[in-house]
Design an enzyme around this catalytic site. Structure first.
Site, short mmCIF file in Angstrom:
data_model
loop_
_atom_site.label_atom_id
_atom_site.label_comp_id
_atom_site.label_asym_id
_atom_site.label_seq_id
_atom_site.Cartn_x
_atom_site.Cartn_y
_atom_site.Cartn_z
N VAL A 148 31.33 4.28 103.72
CA VAL A 148 30.21 4.45 104.70
C VAL A 148 29.05 4.46 104.21
O VAL A 148 28.04 3.58 104.90
CB VAL A 148 30.31 6.03 104.95
N LYS A 191 36.75 19.13 112.52
CA LYS A 191 35.86 18.74 113.51
C LYS A 191 36.16 19.54 114.82
O LYS A 191 34.97 19.66 115.37
CB LYS A 191 36.63 17.21 113.96
N1 HSE Z 1 40.41 10.00 108.44
C1 HSE Z 1 39.69 10.29 109.63
C2 HSE Z 1 40.53 9.71 111.05
C3 HSE Z 1 38.50 9.77 109.78
O1 HSE Z 1 41.59 9.11 110.73
O2 HSE Z 1 40.25 10.35 112.11
C4 HSE Z 1 37.08 10.33 109.03
O3 HSE Z 1 37.06 11.78 109.74
#
Ligand code: HSE
Length: 402
Positions: A12, A199
């Site tokens: 990133v 998330k």
């Molecule tokens: N590894 C995560 C995904 C992305 O596969 O959505 C980063 O949050």
């Protein structure tokens, strides 16, 4: 001109440099000033690759009054938390893609930013390139959010899509996802549901304005899903997705990140491959859906750069997020009700509901909406092979007279 520092020069971090370089003219126009990377911090020695801007000493950045914005893309809690907190306390704005940091310390870091009239932004921490944090805090801010559901892990979605569409095995599909760079270093975070759960906790904290602890979210992974599950799901008109499903009801808040059956007619079923799709349901607005690349170098870097531009435009004004550290309790899991697809080994046919010739001796049916405990109790003594919950969107009816 605004000068920034990037903490972490991995996928990133290097993507941020490239986006800033390639979109330089456009970014300058949008930000109202040029954006210059004055320092890049990384623990590896990058002095040859980044001769004049590389440092491995955070103090260099902290003590440089010209640096007004710090973009933290190192990942992990430590030392990211210390660096970000110190940067804010020293009067620097911060943006981050680091979901561990945001869910654990977001409320505290936002309150420091508010106190110091700075900004702390974290668009890239949820859904990669999909703008979803900002809309929750802007366009949808006056509406009462009642549900946030959908797909927030690109790796799991890629694996399940390959299994469903191409008949691949779980292991084969996961190896491909890792090869393509979608998975976290440890794929358990993705396929075990822990990435999506964090998330969801961030989005639910923004929706409720209080702290939703990810440890309290019902979290299950996709590791056990197999081709028999897909065959029976299809027979009932569903596909299988790893879903986040958060609800805010008068009786409390529920949140889970689990594999679920999604009806083939749902827009969420059409979210395939590494793509993410988040549906937000709000009382007046009803349903809105955000769709895009939830992982990958440039989508994530682009989201960080969007925060940098937003901060550059608001160097002297704190942008309010309503997220206090007051904790909100999540309803106990055994109160969640869903329909389920139950599959079991059964040679007798009198209970027969649905059988598939390719899988003799297995039958399946859909239950009523009930708690997990009721389902399990009703199946005692039977050879249960799988129980999969069915996702059903929450009904949103706006009471115009209220
Ligand atoms: N590894 C995560 C995904 C992305 O596969 O959505 C980063 O949050």
């Amino acid at each position: 001109m605004v000068k920034i520092a990037i903490l972490g020069y991995g996928i990133v971090g290097s993507g941020i440099m490239q986006v800033l370089e390639q979109n330089r003219v456009h970014i300058e126009k949008k930000a109202g000033c040029a954006v210059e990377v004055k320092r890049v911090l990384d623990k590896r020695d990058l002095s040859k690759e980044l001769p004049s801007i590389y440092t491995n000493d955070f103090e260099t950045i902290l003590n440089d009054d010209e640096i007004q914005i710090v973009a933290e893309v190192m990942g992990g809690l430590y030392p990211a938390y210390d660096f970000v907190k110190q940067a804010l306390l020293r009067g620097k704005h911060v943006c981050t893609s680091n979901k561990e940091l945001v869910i654990k310390h977001g409320a505290e870091l936002l309150s420091i930013a508010e106190e110091k009239d700075l900004n702390f932004m974290f668009e890239a921490s949820v859904g990669g390139g999909i703008p979803v944090v900002r809309p929750l805090n802007t366009a949808l801010t006056t509406d009462e959010i009642v549900a946030i559901s959908g797909i927030l892990n690109g790796t799991s979605n890629y694996v399940l899509t390959q299994m469903s569409n191409l008949g691949k095995s779980y292991d084969e599909a996961l190896a491909e996802a890792q090869h393509l760079g979608y998975a976290e270093k440890d794929p358990t975070a993705d396929v075990g549901g822990f990435d999506a759960c964090r998330k969801l906790a961030i989005l639910m904290s923004l929706a409720t304005g209080k702290q939703v602890d990810f440890e309290e979210i019902l979290t299950e992974g996709i590791q056990n899903i197999n081709q028999i599950d897909f065959a029976f799901a299809r027979a009932f008109g569903f596909t299988i997705k790893h879903m986040i499903d958060g609800r805010i009801t008068p009786s409390g808040v529920s949140a889970r990140a689990v594999p679920m059956l999604v009806h083939q007619s749902s827009p969420i079923a059409a979210v395939t491959g590494v793509f993410n799709g988040v549906m937000v349901q709000a009382k007046a607005t009803d349903s809105v859906m955000f769709y895009g690349r939830g992982a990958g170098k440039f989508p994530t870097a682009g989201a960080v750069v969007t925060d940098i531009v937003d901060i550059a435009k608001h160097l002297h004004r704190h942008i309010q997020f309503s997220w206090s550290s007051e904790k909100i309790d999540i309803l106990p899991f055994d109160s969640y009700k869903t329909r389920k697809l139950v599959r079991l080994r059964e040679n007798k046919t009198e209970n027969f509901h649905m059988a598939i010739p390719a899988y003799p001796g297995q039958i399946a049916w859909l239950t009523q909406s009930e708690t997990d405990k009721s389902t399990k109790d009703s199946l005692k003594g039977l050879n249960v092979e799988r129980i999969l919950r069915v996702y059903e969107p929450m009904e949103t009816v706006y009471d115009q007279n209220n």
